[in-house]
Scaffold this active site. Structure first.
Site, mmCIF file in Angstrom:
data_model
loop_
_atom_site.group_PDB
_atom_site.id
_atom_site.type_symbol
_atom_site.label_atom_id
_atom_site.label_comp_id
_atom_site.label_asym_id
_atom_site.label_seq_id
_atom_site.Cartn_x
_atom_site.Cartn_y
_atom_site.Cartn_z
ATOM 1 N N GLU A 196 -5.015 -10.114 0.326
ATOM 2 C CA GLU A 196 -5.799 -9.900 1.535
ATOM 3 C C GLU A 196 -7.270 -10.128 1.211
ATOM 4 O O GLU A 196 -7.776 -9.610 0.217
ATOM 5 C CB GLU A 196 -5.612 -8.487 2.104
ATOM 6 C CG GLU A 196 -4.226 -8.204 2.651
ATOM 7 C CD GLU A 196 -4.096 -6.806 3.239
ATOM 8 O OE1 GLU A 196 -5.139 -6.217 3.634
ATOM 9 O OE2 GLU A 196 -2.969 -6.291 3.303
ATOM 10 N N GLU A 201 0.812 -1.217 0.000
ATOM 11 C CA GLU A 201 0.000 0.000 0.000
ATOM 12 C C GLU A 201 0.845 1.267 0.000
ATOM 13 O O GLU A 201 0.702 2.144 0.852
ATOM 14 C CB GLU A 201 -0.958 -0.031 1.191
ATOM 15 C CG GLU A 201 -1.997 -1.138 1.042
ATOM 16 C CD GLU A 201 -2.978 -1.194 2.190
ATOM 17 O OE1 GLU A 201 -4.188 -1.365 1.924
ATOM 18 O OE2 GLU A 201 -2.557 -1.092 3.353
#
Length: 989
Positions: free
Chosen positions: A486, A406
């Site tokens: 995820e 991220e």
């Protein structure tokens, strides 16, 4: 001018080049233990005198190393999810910057050799500046990575003084905005190493495998001898050999060929795993075979020690993973302690090793100044990748390098990709957040909805924003394997739909694995005013910004107790599938490499939960990814009720991670039903079971008599005003009351917008129903009909509910409930809310002396509409207290779907038996849902003096909307007429 090392964007100064972590017989002296420590409020620390050996630090406090000072009584831990806890002003930090000064006096061991000396720190958060005997050695950033200094000629036999200044915030903090607690300190081992002159300082093991043959090459920075006795190998470094017929390494069969690398009198341990990782035909292959990773994201966490873990805790994590059918771990979002990877090699786990890079907080700056796109950060980012790869390059368990998490996009990711590919071309690369995927060998996403995942499996996904449809990037991405880095956010009660996701993942060749977020709740140990231990989350710390409860998103509770979510995941990903077809049991291996020979298949038959015949199946050889068929056992259960066959696949022999008999997979098959089994003390009435959604019965004739006092129906006594049942035989109770709400779980709060049903419930008042009894009718002496209108203040929405009680011939009480929605459920005056109630059911209150529940249905743990695969049909018994799942933040828990019958009992009290028609959901607890909603921590819940028993038509699913897609419609309770029935029976003790 940048003031001080901590604001320098560079990675460090004075350090040795990164190298492999290894274990050898060369002298090693641990500097762990009690150090002197003093915390200051600014980056100046205690001042310039810190490194002076003559400084009197006798008045300083003592602190354990390794540890985090905020968990040792100094300052406070802070938690944020995405936000930086300081202004975005790179590379600068505020003047208020807690800084810990550490000092250690130590002597060398008496037998310490005269050779090269190396001082190693395995992890310092966030910036450590180091002096030895008053001399500056340098500094380092990159908290989860080791750094070393050459201290040859700088050590004394006695009276050495090591001084370390650790800044809580540094330029490195801008690169470490992972979703976790900010925990400063020297939190991994500190060691003094003796390195022999002319010896090996770094080496690389190249051990590939192809078509039954291994190839071995060990390169080193000095000549040495490689010996693998079991393979009959003794070769010099730099010489490549082939090894025919070698047994390869995999997560399923972690074969390590142990040996040594010797040079200059030092013996280095070798644990060689032959394996080859490649991407071919759009699939991830290991040793030429496709694999499917069934994984979790793992932060390092302990409720008392934070990220300072010992080896026993690491082993506990791995044993739990293996016991719950997991075969992979993503080291979110940084390299773990090196011992964890050694254990992954030994126990067998595929590892995605992730670099200590995350710049998520720049989202609040519109990604302006994001470090991967800014040249001044290039050296620091590359340094982190180099230190990860060099340290972990010799682990066969590491099959993928992840560039970080991220952190948007930027040119430096191209530089990192180029360096890793040149240094280690044997492993593919992963990076999820750049939509071009130019630097990744995988297409990857977080938290897609199931229909999106289905399209990805078909290679028909939508083109990501910022990518031109049909462009080279678009075409290349569709050819890549997909890694779900995820999914299934395990926050609170949940996640749901794990079986649904796994079905999709196993249906398409493109998928190579998926990783649940995440392994463990990041609760930190605390004590309340009464000294009771509990677990703190971010919201328990008076600080802003604050990620509050978002750190509690794991499959383990903070004390490493498996949650119901982990048990559900274990069932969803079990590597053996079994189903009955045509009178046979079809057994399918989902292993990628190993046959099912290591398993025993045992079976047993039960009637109404009572065990009958049992035995072991004779199962022929079943290779990986294949199926066999075996005849079903012919056996009678020997009793009345539902008859179920259960088959379990268990370990035939003990492994290092589980004992013999450990259950790997199970299946159940309904063989038939005879007369409903009931305890001998309870008569068995003939029951009529209306369809679950049948229309309400015709309205009875008006009652005779008034509505005051008591209304009796056999041994049942009702309140003449409300129509609620007050006593049944000798059982005292109060109810039923229509219940359409639950104490919100974390997934009910969602991420806002359409994903926050709890807010919608509160907006329209589902959580605050009031009730009005409209009529009590007695159409005949054996029947009572109670009509109730329920709904919230300010709204017209609600339900008209009809409770029809019928006294049966044996004296038991039959109850049918018809609930019809009324009012403005579809009203658009409140923001076009589409509200569905989380529950359709009834609540009873029982005396607090009731202590236990016995039931026949799904158990033993909690179950919900989309989280029930781990439950079995059987007869179970539990205390009411043990039925509660101790989520760190109190919320709805302990539901049991498809309950055929249950009995609530207590010493000296008559038992209340409930038979569903055919099923009810039940929960039983000592506090109300309202009390659950109000509690911040489990210790806030107190015994109300009653037992609250829910007997429900159903509850909506749990989902994973706390960070993921909305709950699928099929798991919601649509607003429509509902009917359910049950029989209530008092049983004398």
């Amino acid at each position: 001018m940048i003031a001080g090392f901590h604001e320098d964007p560079g990675p460090g100064t004075g350090r040795r080049a990164p190298r492999a972590d290894f274990v050898s017989d060369a002298p090693r002296h641990s500097l762990n233990g009690q150090w002197r420590f003093l915390l200051s409020g600014t980056a100046a620390g205690t001042g310039p005198g810190l490194p002076d050996p003559a400084l009197d630090d006798s008045g300083w406090e003592r602190i354990r190393v390794p540890s985090h000072w905020v968990l040792e009584g100094h300052d406070r831990p802070l938690y944020t999810n995405t936000a930086y806890p300081f202004p975005i002003d790179p590379p600068y930090l505020p003047d208020d910057n807690p800084t810990g000064d550490y000092r250690l006096r130590f002597d060398l061991p008496a037998d310490w050799p005269a050779a090269r000396d190396v001082l190693r720190f395995q992890g310092v958060d966030s910036c450590g500046t180091v002096w030895l005997n008053g001399e500056l050695l340098g500094h380092s950033k990159g908290s989860r990575l080791p750094f070393e200094f050459d201290v040859t000629g700088r050590l004394r036999e006695r009276g050495n003084v090591l001084a370390v200044r650790v800044h809580r915030w540094s330029s490195g903090s801008y690169l470490e905005d992972q979703d976790m607690w900010w925990l400063p300190g020297i939190f991994r081992d500190v060691e003094l190493l003796s390195r022999p002159e002319g010896g090996i300082d770094d080496f690389t093991v190249h051990a590939s495998y192809h078509d039954g043959t291994g190839t071995l090459l060990v390169t080193a920075d000095a000549p040495g001898l490689v010996e693998l006795p079991a393979l009959g190998l003794a070769i010099p470094t730099g010489e490549q050999v082939t090894v025919p017929g070698v047994r390869p390494w995999s997560a399923e069969d972690p074969c390590l060929h142990r040996g040594t690398l010797t040079a200059a009198g030092e013996t280095i341990d070798l644990a060689v795993g032959f394996r080859t990782v490649e991407i071919a035909g759009g699939r991830l292959l290991v040793n030429g075979r496709p694999i499917l990773m069934r994984g979790v994201n793992r932060h390092e966490h302990d409720p008392d020690r934070g990220r300072s873990l010992d080896r026993a805790t690491m082993i506990r994590d791995i044993e739990l993973m293996k016991r719950h059918n997991l075969n992979a771990v993503r080291t979110s979002h940084y390299p773990p302690h090196p011992e964890f990877l050694r254990l992954c090699d030994e126990y067998g786990l595929w590892v995605v090793d992730e670099c200590d890079i995350e710049t998520h907080g720049f989202i609040y700056a519109g990604w302006e100044g994001n470090p991967p796109a800014e040249p001044m950060w290039r050296d620091a980012l590359l340094d982190r990748a180099r230190r990860m790869v060099e340290r972990d390059k010799n682990h066969p368990s590491v099959i993928i390098w992840s560039l970080g998490n991220e952190s948007g996009g930027g040119a430096t990711f191209g530089d990192i990709e180029e360096w890793i590919r040149e240094r280690d071309p044997t492993r593919p690369l992963h990076y999820e957040r750049d939509p071009s995927y130019r630097h990744s060998d995988f297409y990857s996403l977080m938290y897609p909805a199931q229909d999106t995942l289905e399209r990805i499996g078909q290679r028909k996904e939508d083109t990501p924003a910022g990518v031109e449809p049909g462009s080279p990037d678009d075409v290349r991405r569709r050819e890549l394997p997909f890694l779900l880095c995820e999914y299934a956010h395990a926050m609170g009660n949940g996640p749901g739909s794990l079986v649904d996701y796994q079905r999709i993942l196993e249906s398409y060749e493109r998928f190579c694995g998926a990783f649940v977020w995440e392994w463990i709740d990041h609760g930190l140990a605390g004590r309340d005013a009464l000294g009771r231990r509990y677990y703190r989350h971010g919201g328990d710390i008076d600080a802003s910004p604050n990620g509050e409860r978002f750190c509690l998103d794991g499959l383990l509770f903070p004390d490493r107790t498996p949650s119901p979510g982990l048990l559900e995941l274990r069932k969803a990903v079990e590597p053996v599938a079994m189903e009955v077809s045509g009178g046979e049991l079809v057994i399918t291996s989902k292993y990628d490499f190993t046959a099912l020979d290591q398993l025993t298949f045992r079976w047993f038959v039960e009637a109404d939960g009572m065990r009958g015949a049992s035995g072991t199946l004779s199962v022929p050889h079943c290779p990986a990814r294949s199926s066999v068929r075996v005849p079903l056992p012919s056996a009678e259960a020997g009793g009345d009720g539902e008859t179920w066959l259960t088959v379990e696949a268990v370990l035939a022999e003990e492994t290092r991670w589980a004992p013999a008999g450990h259950v790997i997979a199970f299946t159940q098959t309904h063989l038939g039903t005879t007369a409903r089994g009931r305890p001998p003390s309870t008569p068995s009435p003939a029951l009529s079971s209306p369809a679950p959604d049948a229309e309400p019965a015709p309205t009875p004739q008006p009652a005779v008599g008034g509505r005051v006092g008591e209304v009796r129906l056999g041994t049942a006594v009702f309140d003449g005003r409300t129509g609620r049942l007050a006593r049944l035989g000798d059982v005292e109770l109060d109810g039923p009351v229509l219940d359409v709400w639950r104490a919100p779980i974390e997934n009910d709060h969602g991420l806002g917008g359409a994903n926050a049903p709890a807010a919608d419930w509160e907006a329209v008042g589902v959580d605050r129903f009031l009730h009005r009894t409209a009529a009590l009718d007695r159409p005949d002496e054996r029947t009572l009909v109670v009509r109730v209108r329920s709904g919230p203040a300010t709204r017209t929405l609600g339900f008209r509910t009809t409770y029809t009680y019928r006294l049966l011939d044996d004296g038991t009480l039959h109850l049918r409930i018809d609930a019809d929605p009324v009012g403005d459920w579809d009203d658009t005056a409140y923001g076009h809310l589409t509200v569905t109630p989380p529950r359709m059911g009834t609540r009873f209150a029982l005396p607090g002396g009731y202590t236990d529940v016995t039931w026949f249905g799904l158990g033993p743990g909690e179950s919900y509409a989309d989280s029930r695969a781990a439950a079995r049909v059987g007869r179970f018994r539990s205390s009411i207290d043990a039925l509660q799942t101790p989520y760190v933040v109190p919320q709805e828990n302990g539901n049991h779907v498809e309950t055929r019958w249950l009995e609530v009992s207590g010493d000296g009290l008559p038992t209340l038996r409930v038979d569903g028609e055919p099923h009810v959901d039940f929960t039983a607890r000592r506090w109300t849902s309202e009390a659950l909603r109000a509690a911040r921590h489990p210790h806030d819940l107190t015994d109300s003096g009653r037992v609250w028993l829910n007997l429900d038509h159903g509850q909506q699913g749990v989902g994973s909307a706390s960070c993921g897609p909305a709950l699928p419609e099929r798991y919601r309770l649509k607003v429509r007429p509902r009917t359910w029935s049950m029989t209530l029976t008092p049983v004398r003790p």
